[in-house]
Design a protein around this motif. Structure first.
Motif, mmCIF file in Angstrom:
data_model
loop_
_atom_site.group_PDB
_atom_site.id
_atom_site.type_symbol
_atom_site.label_atom_id
_atom_site.label_comp_id
_atom_site.label_asym_id
_atom_site.label_seq_id
_atom_site.Cartn_x
_atom_site.Cartn_y
_atom_site.Cartn_z
ATOM 1 N N PRO A 288 0.832 -1.218 0.000
ATOM 2 C CA PRO A 288 0.000 0.000 0.000
ATOM 3 C C PRO A 288 0.850 1.246 0.000
ATOM 4 O O PRO A 288 1.898 1.300 0.638
ATOM 5 N N THR B 271 -0.440 7.437 2.688
ATOM 6 C CA THR B 271 -1.296 8.590 2.458
ATOM 7 C C THR B 271 -0.504 9.847 2.754
ATOM 8 O O THR B 271 0.548 9.809 3.380
ATOM 9 N N VAL C 172 -6.457 3.428 6.504
ATOM 10 C CA VAL C 172 -6.163 2.341 5.574
ATOM 11 C C VAL C 172 -6.863 1.090 6.065
ATOM 12 O O VAL C 172 -6.623 0.613 7.163
ATOM 13 N N THR C 173 -7.754 0.572 5.256
ATOM 14 C CA THR C 173 -8.491 -0.644 5.591
ATOM 15 C C THR C 173 -8.004 -1.768 4.712
ATOM 16 O O THR C 173 -7.058 -1.640 3.961
ATOM 17 N N PRO D 278 -7.536 -4.101 1.673
ATOM 18 C CA PRO D 278 -7.542 -3.703 0.262
ATOM 19 C C PRO D 278 -8.852 -4.059 -0.422
ATOM 20 O O PRO D 278 -9.427 -5.115 -0.186
ATOM 21 N N ASP D 279 -9.309 -3.140 -1.281
ATOM 22 C CA ASP D 279 -10.515 -3.405 -2.049
ATOM 23 C C ASP D 279 -10.214 -4.356 -3.190
ATOM 24 O O ASP D 279 -9.200 -4.242 -3.855
ATOM 25 N N SER E 228 -6.650 1.052 -5.916
ATOM 26 C CA SER E 228 -7.792 0.831 -5.030
ATOM 27 C C SER E 228 -8.280 2.175 -4.500
ATOM 28 O O SER E 228 -7.503 2.939 -3.923
ATOM 29 N N THR F 183 -8.097 2.284 -0.441
ATOM 30 C CA THR F 183 -6.830 2.360 0.281
ATOM 31 C C THR F 183 -5.777 3.229 -0.401
ATOM 32 O O THR F 183 -4.786 3.593 0.227
ATOM 33 N N SER G 185 -3.861 2.082 -2.602
ATOM 34 C CA SER G 185 -2.747 1.190 -2.957
ATOM 35 C C SER G 185 -2.872 0.727 -4.408
ATOM 36 O O SER G 185 -3.936 0.823 -5.027
#
Length: 660
Positions: A335, A338, A348-349, A351-352, A572, A575, A577
């Motif tokens: 990732p 930011t 940051v969660t 990854p989508d 994504s 995130t 990333s």
């Protein structure tokens, strides 16, 4: 100056003068009053040695340009003739700034900009050297960056020579080239080789990198260059890899320099710092297996209906950390951080995924089913009408054309932009067309009536990109003035201006729900904006060259950016990333679109190809061949089974999945 030369060229204003001539900006009446440059040889005295040499050089420039033929980064020779005892040379006009002007206005270039310069100009030098021509005067003033596409042009072939002539002994005291940029063999004996041009290019890079002229960067007492010391005084540095390339370019001894332009390109490509500039793994389908031949043109195009597409289903989720295929050797992407500013940071969660509905079998081929011709210059924008079997295109010929997809006939030509059209979009209901251009305006049209509704003014420079939300209430425009403006589409009134981009904006794309906007530009970053507050949420960093286009998926899960660095990056949204880096184009990527299935990505490039990618796996599925020039814009039909590609070859090609 006469009002009309040869009944065709109309001088407008004087733009330069020297001891032996003048240069005028002019209009070419045979090419829709396209701008051109007229060089007039008009010496004050005749019969002297200097006069005879000037005549030789003036003739020589025309001969060299004629011998070289056409190259997209060399101004085209349009005419060479004598009129009333004066000699005239007419060339293509390049609307832009020289690199020395850029540095004077914006400051010295950074490492990435110097690398881009080398990658852009070295193929041009290879072209002229393969035609046995040595330029002999490469300087920052002889490199112009065109405003419309940021492409570099090599100009002024006045002292260029054929290779054999350039090696011959010159008369005593002959000095060819510009002091500081010309190598010692040119200045002492008038001899020049391909590596002599490479020396001048290296000296040009050192000037642009440091902001100091080459003569101030060379220590004559010690006999070496001190450009790194100057950079250190500016608290700047470059990588050891680029340092090695620049030092070798400007070696005094001919035998110690790079032998030719391909050798420099190979050195740049093999440098670890330059290889894999964008983080993340690369998945690539071999191009030899992906090429699709152009199909014969049928009499009509069957426009697929929405019912002809299978109902999509959602595949299993693909986590960001899933391992690359067996053929991949690079590690999985990590990732991106930011921005440091707390106010802009987002949590940051996980990854989508790129969710993948079913798609037609990969054995299906895309085939060209129609070529639309009628524009008089580059076609720069294209869009399908989602509600009718029509296509709309915009061009640098200042027109917008509406085409019947069934017959290929031109239905309507809209004229309103006094300068080139850069982008256009059609509302989801197919009733409203939005266009933008080099005139600095955005225009809103009633598409069914072919009538102009609003002209939106407020940008200070060319408007490069427009986008409309799916709801059809908000319009956004990006400009070279470094701003993004939001407008009410129905009323044509301004909502707000988004500030914070440090460089010209090249592309904008809006989330379907009109809550978020993505932009890309000359700062090499994708920026995410909150349209309700006008604040920048975050930026995505990974490209090493300017971003030419961005597209967002209809499900809002991922964004794709197309860059001058020859790659596309799938990001994504959740995130920031990198999901995939798509490599396969061998020149800069100009345009990208995502199909409604959120699985197919289509891109167009300077390499004259259209490429179709799988967004879920990052693999290259198809390469569509047929355009004879740069592919500048892409559009995908709402069914996902038609692609339109616009090109600098003045045509639009329509491709259909399955071809029959």
């Amino acid at each position: 100056m006469v009002k009309m030369l040869r009944g065709r060229y109309q001088p407008q204003k004087l733009i330069g003068r020297g001891g032996f001539g003048r240069t005028y900006l002019a209009l070419d009446s045979d090419r829709l009053n396209a701008p051109c440059v007229i060089k007039q040889f008009a010496p004050q005295t005749k019969g002297t040695k200097a006069f005879n040499k000037a005549v030789e050089l003036f003739n020589q420039e025309a001969v060299r340009l004629h011998d070289l033929g056409e190259h997209v980064q060399i101004p085209a020779l349009l005419a060479y003739f004598e009129h009333d005892h004066f000699l005239y040379l007419v060339q293509q006009f390049i609307d832009g700034k020289t690199l020395i002007q850029e540095v004077l206005e914006s400051g010295p270039m950074d490492e990435h900009s110097i690398r881009d310069l080398l990658l852009d100009i070295l193929p041009v030098l290879d072209f002229i050297h393969r035609h046995n021509v040595i330029h002999r005067d490469i300087t920052p003033t002889n490199l112009i960056r065109r405003d419309t596409d940021r492409r570099l042009f090599l100009i002024d072939f006045g002292v260029a020579k054929h290779f054999g002539e350039a090696l011959s002994e010159a008369a005593p005291g002959t000095r060819i080239g510009t002091e500081g940029y010309a190598p010692i063999e040119q200045l002492r004996g008038g001899q020049a080789y391909p590596c002599s041009d490479l020396y001048s290019l290296g000296a040009t890079c050192l000037h642009l990198l440091t902001g100091c002229k080459p003569e101030k960067l060379y220590d004559h007492m010690a006999g070496n260059w001190r450009w790194q010391d100057v950079l250190a005084q500016q608290s700047r540095s470059v990588s050891p890899e680029l340092t090695a390339v620049l030092d070798r370019l400007v070696m005094d001894a001919v035998g110690e320099r790079f032998v030719d332009a391909p050798a420099v390109l190979a050195a740049l490509d093999s440098s670890p710092t330059f290889r894999g500039n964008v983080p993340g793994w690369v998945r690539q389908h071999p191009e030899s297996q992906a090429a699709t031949p152009t199909a014969p043109q049928p009499d009509s195009v069957a426009v697929p209906t929405q019912n002809s597409v299978a109902v999509p289903t959602i595949d299993a989720q693909i986590p960001q950390t899933s391992p690359p295929p067996a053929t991949a050797t690079a590690p999985a992407p990590t990732p991106l951080p930011t921005p440091a500013t707390p106010a802009l940071a987002m949590p940051v969660t996980a990854p989508d995924p790129v969710k993948a509905p079913d798609r037609p079998a990969e054995s299906d081929n895309w085939q060209c089913v129609r070529v639309l011709s009628g524009h008089q210059s580059w076609v720069t924008a294209v869009a399908f009408n989602p509600r009718s079997a029509t296509l709309v295109s915009g061009s640098l010929d200042d027109t917008i054309k509406v085409w019947d997809l069934q017959t290929g006939a031109q239905m309507v030509t809209l004229q309103g932009h006094p300068r080139g059209v850069n982008d256009l979009r059609i509302s989801t209901k197919g009733q409203v067309l939005v266009s933008c251009g080099d005139d600095g305006t955005v225009k809103v049209w009633n598409l069914s009536a072919g009538r102009l509704i609003h002209t939106l003014e407020g940008h200070a420079r060319d408007v490069t990109s427009v986008t409309i939300g799916h709801k059809g209430w908000i319009l956004a425009s990006g400009s070279k003035d470094k701003t993004i403006k939001l407008w009410k589409l129905d009323k044509g009134t301004a909502i707000r201006t988004l500030l914070g981009s440090p460089a010209a904006v090249r592309a904008v794309a809006m989330m379907p729900d009109e809550s978020t906007l993505f932009s890309g530009g000359l700062d090499n970053k994708v920026r995410q904006w909150d349209l309700k507050t006008g604040e920048m949420i975050r930026f995505f960093s990974g490209h090493v060259s300017p971003i030419n286009d961005v597209a967002v998926s209809t499900d809002g899960l991922f964004v794709v950016s197309a860059s001058k660095d020859k790659t596309l990056v799938v990001w994504s949204v959740g995130t920031g990333s990198i999901i995939h880096v798509l490599k396969g184009h061998n020149q800069e990527v100009n345009s990208v679109e995502i199909a409604p299935d959120n699985r197919t990505i289509v891109s167009g490039s300077n390499d004259r190809t259209v490429k179709v990618w799988d967004a879920r796996t990052g693999t290259l599925l198809h390469t569509l061949l047929g355009h004879s020039h740069v592919v500048s814009a892409i559009a995908i039909h709402r069914t996902g089974r038609l692609i339109a590609s616009a090109s600098a070859d003045k045509t639009i090609r329509v491709w259909r999945l399955g071809g029959n």
